[in-house]
Design a protein around this motif. Sequence first.
Motif, short mmCIF file in Angstrom:
data_model
loop_
_atom_site.label_atom_id
_atom_site.label_comp_id
_atom_site.label_asym_id
_atom_site.label_seq_id
_atom_site.Cartn_x
_atom_site.Cartn_y
_atom_site.Cartn_z
N GLY A 127 -0.11 -2.43 -5.45
CA GLY A 127 -0.14 -3.00 -6.69
C GLY A 127 1.16 -2.63 -7.29
O GLY A 127 1.22 -2.30 -8.51
N CYS A 128 2.36 -2.85 -6.78
CA CYS A 128 3.76 -2.24 -7.21
C CYS A 128 4.81 -3.12 -6.67
O CYS A 128 5.68 -2.52 -6.31
CB CYS A 128 3.99 -0.82 -6.82
N THR A 129 4.74 -4.34 -6.54
CA THR A 129 5.55 -5.31 -6.16
C THR A 129 6.98 -5.15 -7.13
O THR A 129 7.12 -4.91 -8.31
CB THR A 129 5.41 -6.87 -6.22
N MET A 130 8.25 -5.40 -6.40
CA MET A 130 9.64 -5.33 -7.07
C MET A 130 10.03 -6.35 -7.55
O MET A 130 9.59 -7.69 -7.23
CB MET A 130 10.26 -4.92 -5.94
N ALA A 131 11.00 -6.30 -8.47
CA ALA A 131 11.90 -7.55 -9.14
C ALA A 131 13.14 -7.02 -8.78
O ALA A 131 13.49 -6.10 -8.44
CB ALA A 131 11.75 -7.37 -10.57
N LEU A 132 13.97 -8.28 -8.71
CA LEU A 132 14.92 -8.14 -8.32
C LEU A 132 16.32 -8.15 -9.16
O LEU A 132 16.05 -8.66 -10.19
CB LEU A 132 15.37 -9.63 -7.51
N TRP A 133 16.93 -7.16 -8.84
CA TRP A 133 17.97 -6.60 -9.82
C TRP A 133 19.55 -7.26 -9.15
O TRP A 133 20.06 -6.47 -8.42
CB TRP A 133 18.25 -5.30 -9.81
N ALA A 134 19.76 -8.32 -9.47
CA ALA A 134 20.68 -9.29 -8.73
C ALA A 134 22.05 -8.51 -8.76
O ALA A 134 22.77 -8.64 -7.81
CB ALA A 134 20.71 -10.74 -9.12
N ASN A 135 22.20 -8.26 -9.95
CA ASN A 135 23.60 -7.68 -10.01
C ASN A 135 23.95 -6.47 -9.22
O ASN A 135 25.21 -6.11 -8.87
CB ASN A 135 23.99 -7.22 -11.67
N LYS A 136 23.10 -5.75 -8.82
CA LYS A 136 23.10 -4.66 -8.05
C LYS A 136 22.58 -4.92 -6.56
O LYS A 136 22.63 -3.84 -5.82
CB LYS A 136 22.57 -3.50 -8.57
N ALA A 137 22.12 -5.90 -6.22
CA ALA A 137 21.53 -6.25 -4.92
C ALA A 137 20.44 -5.33 -4.68
O ALA A 137 20.41 -4.58 -3.78
CB ALA A 137 22.42 -6.34 -3.90
N MET A 138 19.60 -5.04 -5.59
CA MET A 138 18.46 -3.90 -5.56
C MET A 138 17.32 -4.53 -6.06
O MET A 138 17.25 -5.34 -7.12
CB MET A 138 19.02 -2.71 -6.54
N GLY A 139 16.13 -3.84 -5.53
CA GLY A 139 14.68 -4.23 -6.05
C GLY A 139 14.37 -2.99 -6.72
O GLY A 139 14.61 -1.99 -6.65
N ILE A 140 13.66 -3.26 -7.89
CA ILE A 140 13.11 -2.55 -8.94
C ILE A 140 11.50 -2.49 -8.89
O ILE A 140 11.03 -3.51 -8.96
CB ILE A 140 13.69 -2.69 -10.33
N LEU A 141 11.11 -1.13 -8.40
CA LEU A 141 9.71 -0.90 -8.17
C LEU A 141 9.17 -0.09 -9.49
O LEU A 141 9.74 1.09 -9.77
CB LEU A 141 9.60 -0.61 -6.95
N PHE A 142 7.94 -0.28 -9.75
CA PHE A 142 7.38 0.28 -10.98
C PHE A 142 5.98 0.51 -10.90
O PHE A 142 5.13 -0.37 -10.45
CB PHE A 142 7.61 -0.50 -12.40
N GLY A 143 5.37 1.71 -11.14
CA GLY A 143 3.93 2.05 -11.13
C GLY A 143 3.00 1.83 -9.85
O GLY A 143 3.72 1.97 -8.62
N GLY A 144 2.01 1.57 -9.98
CA GLY A 144 1.03 1.18 -8.69
C GLY A 144 -0.18 2.18 -8.69
O GLY A 144 -0.43 2.89 -9.59
N VAL A 145 -1.00 2.17 -7.63
CA VAL A 145 -1.89 3.00 -7.38
C VAL A 145 -2.19 3.29 -5.77
O VAL A 145 -1.94 2.63 -5.07
CB VAL A 145 -3.41 2.23 -7.96
N THR A 146 -2.75 4.51 -5.87
CA THR A 146 -3.10 5.12 -4.74
C THR A 146 -4.37 5.42 -4.50
O THR A 146 -4.88 6.34 -5.33
CB THR A 146 -2.26 6.35 -4.39
N ASP A 147 -5.14 4.75 -3.40
CA ASP A 147 -6.64 4.92 -3.33
C ASP A 147 -6.94 5.86 -2.20
O ASP A 147 -6.35 5.67 -1.17
CB ASP A 147 -7.20 3.61 -3.44
N GLU A 148 -7.87 6.76 -2.25
CA GLU A 148 -8.16 7.35 -1.31
C GLU A 148 -9.83 7.56 -1.10
O GLU A 148 -10.46 7.86 -1.87
CB GLU A 148 -7.62 9.01 -1.30
N ASP A 149 -10.04 6.86 -0.02
CA ASP A 149 -11.62 6.95 0.25
C ASP A 149 -12.12 8.38 0.53
O ASP A 149 -11.80 8.85 1.70
CB ASP A 149 -12.20 5.84 1.45
#
Length: 652
Positions: free
Chosen positions: A354-376
């Motif tokens: 649940g944390c797909t990245m967005a493209l920071w084209a100026n730096k050729a970099m992906g930016i990732l924020f947040g997400g969830v870690t599930d453990e059964d």
Amino acid sequence: MGKKNTSAAAKAAKKAKAAQKVERKETKKATKSKGKGKSGGNDSDTDTEDLEAILDKMRKEWEAAHTVTEELVEGPPTRRANASLTACPNGNHLWCIGGEFFSEDGKAYFYNDVFRYTPEKDEWRKFVSQTCPGPRSAHAVVGSPAGGGKLFLFGGEFSSLHQNSFHHYRDFWVFDIPTHSWDRIETKIRPSARSGHRMAVWKHLIVLFGGFYDPGITTRYLNDLWIFDTQEYKWMQIELKENDAKPSPRSGFSFLPCAEGIVLHGGYCKEYAKGKRPVGVMLEDTWLLKINLPSADAPPSTPTASKSSQSLKAAPSSSKTGAKSKAPSGPAITVKWERRKRASDAYAPSLRSGCTMALWANKAMGILFGGVTDEDTSEETLESVFHNDLYGYHLTGKGKWISMALKKPKAKGAKVRGGGGKKKGGKGDDKWGDSDDEGAEYILDLNAPEPTEEVTKTIIDQTAADDPLTTVPLQRYNAMLAVLRNTVYIYGGIYERGSKEYTLDDFYSLQLDKLDRFQQLEDVVEEEIVEDVVDDELRSKATAFMGVSKDTARSAEDVQSTPLPGETLAMFYARSREYWTQKAVGNSDNRGKQLRRDGFAFAKERYAEYKPILEEVEKILAEAGLDEEEMRRGAAGGPQPAGGAGQSRNRR
């Protein structure tokens, strides 16, 4: 004599009628000849006028269908999840399309509206047209600068109001940014219906991968790869050999362009085993899809596949005769999946989805924020940890993760115990990351006076106000993320507290080249969440109480001393009077009536302690349809939240 006059009159009338007929024919003939003379003997004015009328009617109908209304709105779109947030490919705007919202009574609402955000004005505008995609969520949108700027949309899903039936789209649309109008791209060959897939633009190609198809029973995850040529307006599918390396089926992954092709990271899928419940799997592998375009001076040839890469198969196009299009006459585009290996000790975010990245084209970099870690933790329990941290991923080379932690603000007249401080060159440690003061070292000034208590308090208050960590958004997953120039924008997402889901509509920005602090552009529901936290904690205690009170291994003493759902204080004391009397004997020298009063006081204290939890339990049981007698009889176990923990549709 009368008969002769009648006959003569009839003949005269007949002649007059015949003369009129001849006159009409001559007039018609003359008009026709006149028309031929003007048009060179090819077309009539009537035919020309009819054609112009038809074209004018068609033009008016098209304009009516493509009329777009523009409206200035207050704040960001309404609360929604699984919408798309896309940076304008050739302007300074963000585009938000579609999404879904689930109300507290379990109803599903889907949207097909289009919103545009302008950062310079902090302004949202809504665009509505008759010709547009149907309402949907979990679709994919990419932007292309061609033709003044276009947004391409594929797929997504829709459900009935009560989620009794589901539909996945396989339609393909293009949104023209200058005119704000939609057009559907019709091709006979195209990807299958799906949601949760991703698209990326590489040169003039749109690359689509993966996703899922869920008719409401099981979820089928995909790993097929398609390419749409924006110059030819054709879909092409990659044919891979069975033993070729490729990513496993998945949805909700990151998919970003780089110089060599497309980088894929992470995602989510479910594993199904016969006789067992499905298990969610968080993925953290990284792949590079290398794409090679044919050179302009390469000799024509029929596309062929090699061991190291695969050529694209042109999708047949529809025609009136049903014939399929021939293979391209020029050299083929070739592609190859390569897995990027990461050392076990290399820095990387914790495992999450649940944390797909967005493209920071100026730096050729992906930016990732947040997400969830599930453990059964068991068949019934799923523990979830939600994140609000920020990371960067260098797309070039072998790929590298970095922390995007906020920087500590520059110290103003920094002082240390024993006096003021002076700065000189040297290395320092800054927990917020690199800052303008990196390398600064403070030395003691023994002659500086000790700060007064008032000054110290002011410094402490100012430090707390300047702390950038206080500006970080709430933890969440499936947030909508986009980078415009050097600023990342975060809109909404899903936050969970206990068994309850919150769809957020807060809106933040952060300058990536400064990493100083998040700017909160809009906050509507966070206060509601804070208020509900107390209720959720109470609901959790009530659920836990119901589970404990159902345990048959409990001691008789514990059963007697604990009130039950539906019991009044009088009923509770009557059932447990003997227990409270014995407790009073051990804690008091009183006897008789006073002893009974002491016992009742103990029972009343215990009942008051459990009363809020009991009321919440009764609310849960009432929601399940139980009456008071059923509550008292057996309600201790009560119902579990619908769907069970971790069964949210958003996890797909």
